[in-house]
Scaffold this motif. Sequence first.
Motif, PDB file in Angstrom:
ATOM      1  N   UNK A  53       0.839  -1.199   0.000  1.00  0.00           N
ATOM      2  CA  UNK A  53       0.000   0.000   0.000  1.00  0.00           C
ATOM      3  C   UNK A  53       0.879   1.257   0.000  1.00  0.00           C
ATOM      4  N   UNK A  54       1.579   1.450  -1.109  1.00  0.00           N
ATOM      5  CA  UNK A  54       2.462   2.599  -1.232  1.00  0.00           C
ATOM      6  C   UNK A  54       2.022   3.455  -2.410  1.00  0.00           C
ATOM      7  N   UNK A  55       2.577   4.642  -2.471  1.00  0.00           N
ATOM      8  CA  UNK A  55       2.195   5.578  -3.537  1.00  0.00           C
ATOM      9  C   UNK A  55       2.674   5.076  -4.891  1.00  0.00           C
ATOM     10  N   UNK A  97       4.554   6.622  -6.952  1.00  0.00           N
ATOM     11  CA  UNK A  97       5.981   6.922  -7.098  1.00  0.00           C
ATOM     12  C   UNK A  97       6.824   5.864  -6.389  1.00  0.00           C
ATOM     13  N   UNK A  98       6.409   5.459  -5.194  1.00  0.00           N
ATOM     14  CA  UNK A  98       7.134   4.432  -4.448  1.00  0.00           C
ATOM     15  C   UNK A  98       7.018   3.077  -5.147  1.00  0.00           C
ATOM     16  N   UNK A  99       5.860   2.793  -5.738  1.00  0.00           N
ATOM     17  CA  UNK A  99       5.677   1.549  -6.496  1.00  0.00           C
ATOM     18  C   UNK A  99       6.612   1.529  -7.697  1.00  0.00           C
ATOM     19  N   UNK A 100       6.742   2.662  -8.351  1.00  0.00           N
ATOM     20  CA  UNK A 100       7.643   2.768  -9.500  1.00  0.00           C
ATOM     21  C   UNK A 100       9.092   2.524  -9.081  1.00  0.00           C
ATOM     22  N   UNK A 101       9.494   3.104  -7.947  1.00  0.00           N
ATOM     23  CA  UNK A 101      10.857   2.897  -7.429  1.00  0.00           C
ATOM     24  C   UNK A 101      11.074   1.430  -7.041  1.00  0.00           C
ATOM     25  N   UNK A 102      10.067   0.831  -6.410  1.00  0.00           N
ATOM     26  CA  UNK A 102      10.150  -0.582  -6.020  1.00  0.00           C
ATOM     27  C   UNK A 102      10.332  -1.462  -7.257  1.00  0.00           C
ATOM     28  N   UNK A 103       9.528  -1.212  -8.291  1.00  0.00           N
ATOM     29  CA  UNK A 103       9.627  -2.000  -9.521  1.00  0.00           C
ATOM     30  C   UNK A 103      10.980  -1.800 -10.206  1.00  0.00           C
ATOM     31  N   UNK A 104      11.489  -0.570 -10.185  1.00  0.00           N
ATOM     32  CA  UNK A 104      12.810  -0.295 -10.771  1.00  0.00           C
ATOM     33  C   UNK A 104      13.899  -1.041 -10.009  1.00  0.00           C
ATOM     34  N   UNK A 105      13.792  -1.060  -8.688  1.00  0.00           N
ATOM     35  CA  UNK A 105      14.750  -1.787  -7.858  1.00  0.00           C
ATOM     36  C   UNK A 105      14.728  -3.276  -8.186  1.00  0.00           C
TER      37      UNK A 105
END
Length: 192
Positions: A67-69, A71-79
């Motif tokens: 349950x993240x924003x 932008x945070x989901x995008x960063x998580x997926x990039x990681x």
Amino acid sequence: MHAIAENFTLGSKEVQQTILVLNLSVAQIDLSITEGDNSVNALIDSFSYMSQHIEHIQELGKGLRQDISDEETSLKNALLTQAEVLAAKMQQAIIAFQFYDKLSQRLEHVSYGLSGLAEIVSHEMRVKSAEEWEAFKASVRKGTTMREEEELFELIFDQHIPSDEAIEIMKDRMRARMHQPVESEADEFELF
């Protein structure tokens, strides 16, 4: 010119020099293998360490809250994507280490063959014995543990194809095998 070839024999000085060159070649091969093994072992340790950390990064990334924003989901997926790319590169490095292992094995077999040759040539009675040569040839053949070595042995010893032609035949075969499905090649590796 044919008569010269019939009378050609090596004297004891030439035989001694031949043995020295063979022994030098064996020593150079063995030292090269040792140096290469030391370097590759250091690389294997480094890659194992990095691989463990990549797995840890992947676990941490997958464990992030859902349950993240955006932008945070995008960063998580990039990681997670970057970790997957690194893991794939690690797999490519492991395959390169497997090829080094094959090279090292081949050089060990060459070293063994040269040592055996030096041993036979250094004894006058052994060098003239057809049985000694056949036993040596059988020993070399028994030491061929890889498919390419066995095929090269057959081309040169059994089919009497000149070495330069045999090398080209083997290069063609190896190129053809590179285009076979990866699963069949992976089964041939015996490493670590």
